[in-house]
Scaffold this active site. Structure first.
Site, mmCIF file in Angstrom:
data_model
loop_
_atom_site.group_PDB
_atom_site.id
_atom_site.type_symbol
_atom_site.label_atom_id
_atom_site.label_comp_id
_atom_site.label_asym_id
_atom_site.label_seq_id
_atom_site.Cartn_x
_atom_site.Cartn_y
_atom_site.Cartn_z
ATOM 1 N N GLY A 1 0.819 -1.201 0.000
ATOM 2 C CA GLY A 1 0.000 0.000 0.000
ATOM 3 C C GLY A 1 0.854 1.253 0.000
ATOM 4 N N GLN B 1 2.957 9.765 1.240
ATOM 5 C CA GLN B 1 4.226 9.030 1.197
ATOM 6 C C GLN B 1 5.018 9.321 -0.074
ATOM 7 O OE1 GLN B 1 2.389 4.993 2.301
ATOM 8 N NE2 GLN B 1 4.442 4.895 3.218
ATOM 9 N N CYS C 1 7.030 0.415 7.922
ATOM 10 C CA CYS C 1 6.480 1.363 6.950
ATOM 11 C C CYS C 1 7.602 1.816 6.020
ATOM 12 C CB CYS C 1 5.890 2.563 7.694
ATOM 13 S SG CYS C 1 5.245 3.869 6.626
ATOM 14 N N LEU C 2 7.285 1.937 4.742
ATOM 15 C CA LEU C 2 8.294 2.405 3.778
ATOM 16 C C LEU C 2 8.834 3.769 4.160
ATOM 17 C CD1 LEU C 2 6.631 1.514 0.353
ATOM 18 C CD2 LEU C 2 8.467 0.288 1.514
ATOM 19 N N HIS D 1 -3.579 1.406 8.426
ATOM 20 C CA HIS D 1 -2.269 2.045 8.273
ATOM 21 C C HIS D 1 -2.334 3.150 7.211
ATOM 22 C CE1 HIS D 1 2.267 1.747 8.322
ATOM 23 N NE2 HIS D 1 2.095 2.280 7.131
ATOM 24 N N GLU D 2 -2.978 2.859 6.071
ATOM 25 C CA GLU D 2 -3.064 3.861 5.000
ATOM 26 C C GLU D 2 -4.005 5.000 5.393
ATOM 27 O OE1 GLU D 2 -0.843 3.560 2.926
ATOM 28 O OE2 GLU D 2 -0.383 1.435 3.159
ATOM 29 N N HIS E 1 -2.160 7.460 7.438
ATOM 30 C CA HIS E 1 -1.303 8.368 6.654
ATOM 31 C C HIS E 1 -2.082 9.599 6.206
ATOM 32 C CE1 HIS E 1 2.594 6.496 6.284
ATOM 33 N NE2 HIS E 1 2.116 5.339 5.845
#
Lengths: 166, 165
Positions: free
Chosen positions: A46, A51, A96-97, A139-140, A143
């Site tokens: 995702g 991000q 997380c990226l 999680h998304e 963000h």
């Protein structure tokens, strides 16, 4: 469209994102580029617009083939998504990226219903998810509210250095 | 720039972290990793900080900051090399059972005997109940039923792999 993954403490990751117009060609192009980036990034399930440096309420998500998957809606791309309902609770370790050097134990709901608008058509889409996919949605969604998993860790000793493996 | 490790142990009271951190800030230090907890009510803090001052100056500044609260402070220089790559994967281990001498030693020795490295540990004694929680890097799956039986306690181990989202 070239996209770069932003890392904390980039301020865009702490921004509450305004709604994204699903009928905007620019939003559609951004969504397509985010899908391309997600699919080109090994293990990535995702990406939220902040991000990649865009403070817009838009994410792409696809847990197909990931570990621990129960529900799987395939590719989900939503503008201005909202959490309709949630239930259950478990604690799992997340990474997380955008926070490449840390992981943390994070409590999340185990089942969610998410509603948003599909870029291009503008149609409403409702997705029910559980287990890993439910965690990924939360999680998304975080963000888009300017929250990282760092804001959700289960306690003062629930944050860990991300391992670097031989 | 020198990297220092600092430990501070003593009676717990509000303001102790602030006093230590302010003393380091006054020296121009960058406070890097830190961990603080209470051990049976005692304040216990360990930290790593980098700064451009001799050991004696750091020791003196922190002892002055800690004097009012009765904390014992130790300072020494450490190398700041990056940690070596991890061998194996992270596991979470818990132990609980009736308190008796040798529980920490018994479990830690068993983990060491299979090459597992403890990276985080917390132990709590509450009445007769003893509880350990550990983070362990291990190259092979942990099988701890024998040590649990030998120690007469419950031991649970599971992988702590993260979901990358």
């Amino acid at each position: 469209m070239d996209l770069d993954v932003r890392h904390a403490p980039d301020p865009v990751l702490s921004t509450v994102c305004p709604p994204a117009d699903p009928r905007s060609p620019a939003v559609l192009a951004l969504a397509e580029a985010m899908v391309d980036l997600m699919q080109a990034s090994p293990g990535c399930v995702g990406i939220a617009a902040p991000q990649v440096g865009h403070a817009l309420s838009l994410f792409v998500l696809d847990v197909t083939g990931a570990r621990r998957v129960e529900s799987c809606a395939g590719l989900v791309v939503l503008c201005s998504p909202v959490l309709v309902s949630c239930s259950g609770r478990d604690v799992r370790r997340e990474g997380c990226l955008s926070v490449p050097d840390l992981t943390g134990d994070v409590p999340r709901s185990t089942a969610v219903v998410v509603r948003g608008l599909v870029p291009g058509s503008g149609e409403e889409r409702v997705v029910e998810a559980d287990a890993f996919e439910a965690r990924a949605f939360q999680h998304e969604l975080d963000h888009l509210q300017g929250l990282l998993f760092l804001d959700r860790v289960a306690g003062a000793h629930a944050l860990f250095a991300r391992k670097r493996y031989l | 720039m020198t990297t220092y490790a600092v430990t501070a142990v003593g009676p717990d009271a509000p303001g102790e972290v602030a006093a230590l951190a302010e003393a380091l800030e006054a020296l121009g230090a960058n406070l890097e990793d830190a961990s603080m907890t209470r051990l049976r009510g005692h304040f216990a803090m360990t930290l790593v900080a980098s700064l451009d001052a001799p050991l004696s100056a750091v020791q003196s500044a922190l002892e002055s900051a800690a004097a009012a609260s009765g904390l014992h402070v130790s300072v020494w220089s450490v190398d700041d090399d990056a940690p070596p790559p991890t061998v194996g994967r992270p596991w979470r281990v818990t132990l609980h059972g009736a308190d008796r001498p040798g529980l920490v030693a018994g479990l830690a020795r068993e983990l060491a005997s299979v090459g597992a490295n403890i990276t985080d540990l917390s132990c709590r004694l509450v009445g007769e109940l003893y509880v350990m929680t550990l983070e362990v890097d291990t190259a092979r799956p942990l099988e701890l039923s024998r040590v649990a039986e030998r120690l007469g306690v419950s031991v649970h181990a599971e992988p702590a792999d993260e979901d990358v989202l």
